[in-house]
Design an enzyme around this catalytic site. Structure first.
Site, short mmCIF file in Angstrom:
data_model
loop_
_atom_site.label_atom_id
_atom_site.label_comp_id
_atom_site.label_asym_id
_atom_site.label_seq_id
_atom_site.Cartn_x
_atom_site.Cartn_y
_atom_site.Cartn_z
N LYS A 1 -7.05 -10.40 -6.58
CA LYS A 1 -8.27 -10.50 -5.79
C LYS A 1 -9.31 -9.49 -6.29
O LYS A 1 -8.94 -8.37 -6.68
CB LYS A 1 -7.87 -10.17 -4.35
CG LYS A 1 -8.89 -10.50 -3.30
CD LYS A 1 -8.26 -10.37 -1.92
CE LYS A 1 -9.24 -9.75 -0.94
NZ LYS A 1 -8.77 -9.69 0.42
N LYS B 1 -12.56 -3.62 -4.27
CA LYS B 1 -13.32 -2.39 -4.43
C LYS B 1 -12.43 -1.24 -4.88
O LYS B 1 -12.91 -0.22 -5.33
CB LYS B 1 -14.06 -2.03 -3.14
CG LYS B 1 -13.21 -2.06 -1.89
CD LYS B 1 -14.11 -2.02 -0.65
CE LYS B 1 -13.37 -2.52 0.57
NZ LYS B 1 -14.26 -2.86 1.68
N LYS C 1 0.81 -1.21 0.00
CA LYS C 1 0.00 0.00 0.00
C LYS C 1 0.84 1.26 0.00
O LYS C 1 0.45 2.27 -0.57
CB LYS C 1 -0.95 0.02 1.21
CG LYS C 1 -2.15 -0.89 1.06
CD LYS C 1 -3.24 -0.41 1.99
CE LYS C 1 -4.49 -1.25 1.90
NZ LYS C 1 -5.53 -0.77 2.83
#
Ligand code: TRP
Length: 340
Positions: A202, A205, A119
């Site tokens: 994966k 969203k 991230k």
């Protein structure tokens, strides 16, 4: 020292950071509902808004995403009377315990976290301090309830190991047997839902392409279109599921079909053996619309009364605090903090 036996308790959290996807539903929520109904343990489910803001969130969108997540939990079958359902920031004990854990956890442990590395990306200097401390807050989420069972996806396993390390170090440092060493409950392979555009990623969203995911708020047309356009390959479905091992996109669609129909992936492959994706996809679209349309309808119905959602979250937070406050109090006593 005698082993303290902790009351079994289930805790899990989802970030309110965007659209709820089929991945959240099949990978997390259906398991949460199953644990609520069948585990015999008390269940606590949290919308982790403090985690969400470790990366920028537009305030109005955060509010809406939190309510939508609450509606999604309820529409999927979480009963807010039976389970404790609340948003993290309404229970200040999470942040309070997280501070103590920031002082227990070591920089070196945090630097090894793969989610941090992913991230933060190349520019770690510019990431928020909160993003670095994220796993200590997650440990606090779990341990503020002395939760013993934590259902999460494979990608959260490292964070749960860190939670165990924090519990063990705290207990050692202070010479107590206070925090339980938590068991991860990792999802089965069939419920790991991948992107519709890339079977190695994966379903997320945060993927820039909306075509990569099915949102729980998508209507029937959108669901059917996304499945029709999902990436596959030109080969027909094989006889055995194992033959899909090198075909990630095809395997993903079979897994989704299996999870939604309650069949095993092998049963699905047997049913469609020799057929093309041109036949399989419409069947999958019908199934997905049947399964998801009632959830999306129920979510929009709940979202019409946001005051009621806020009331449910407030009540959940009160019930959560009844468990969290005494545990924080004991933690402060152990650490030697005066509370007069
Ligand atoms: N980090 C988890 C995720 O991204 C969300 C989360 C936060 C969580 N706190 C938690 C999950 C505590 C389980 C238990 O999926």
């Amino acid at each position: 020292m005698t082993e303290v036996v902790h009351t079994p308790r289930v805790f899990s959290g989802i970030q309110p950071s965007g659209n709820l996807t089929l991945g959240n539903y099949l990978g997390a929520m259906t398991r949460f509902v199953d644990m609520q109904n069948n585990s015999g343990m008390p269940t606590i489910f949290c919308m982790v808004d403090l985690h969400a803001i470790t990366v920028w969130q537009d305030p109005a969108k955060l509010t809406n995403a939190t309510r939508e997540l609450c509606a999604g939990f309820i529409a999927a079958g979480i009963d807010p009377e039976q389970s404790i359902l609340f948003n993290q920031s309404q229970v200040p004990e999470h942040a309070q315990l997280a501070w103590i854990f920031n002082c227990v956890a070591r920089m070196g442990w945090m630097k090894r976290m793969t989610q941090w590395k992913d991230k933060a990306g190349k520019n770690q200097e510019n990431a928020s301090l909160g993003l670095f401390a994220y796993p200590a807050l997650m440990a606090a989420d779990i341990l503020i309830y002395h939760a013993t069972h934590v259902p999460v996806g494979e990608d959260q396993k490292q964070h749960l190991e860190l939670t165990r390390d924090i519990a063990i170090k705290f207990n050692n440092d202070f010479g107590v047997d206070f925090f339980p060493v938590t068991e991860p409950v990792i999802e089965g392979a069939a419920t790991r839902v991948m992107s519709l555009r890339d079977g190695s990623k994966k379903m997320s969203k945060s993927d820039p392409s909306d075509m990569s995911r099915i949102n729980l708020t998508d209507d029937a047309d959108a669901i059917a279109k996304k499945i029709r356009k999902a990436k596959t390959d030109p080969d027909p479905l094989p006889e055995t599921y194992d033959d899909l091992s090198e075909r990630p996109e095809a395997r993903n669609l079979v897994n989704i079909y299996a999870a939604m129909s309650g069949k095993t992936p092998q049963e699905v492959v047997t049913e469609f053996a020799g057929q093309q994706f041109g036949t399989f996809k419409p069947a999958l679209a019908d199934l997905a619309v049947d399964k998801l349309a009632p959830i999306s309808t129920e979510m929009s119905r709940l979202m019409q009364d946001t005051a009621e959602i806020d009331r449910i979250l407030g009540r959940g937070a009160e019930r959560a605090r009844e468990i969290a406050a005494p545990i924080l109090k004991q933690t402060y006593d152990i650490v030697g903090m005066i509370r007069s």
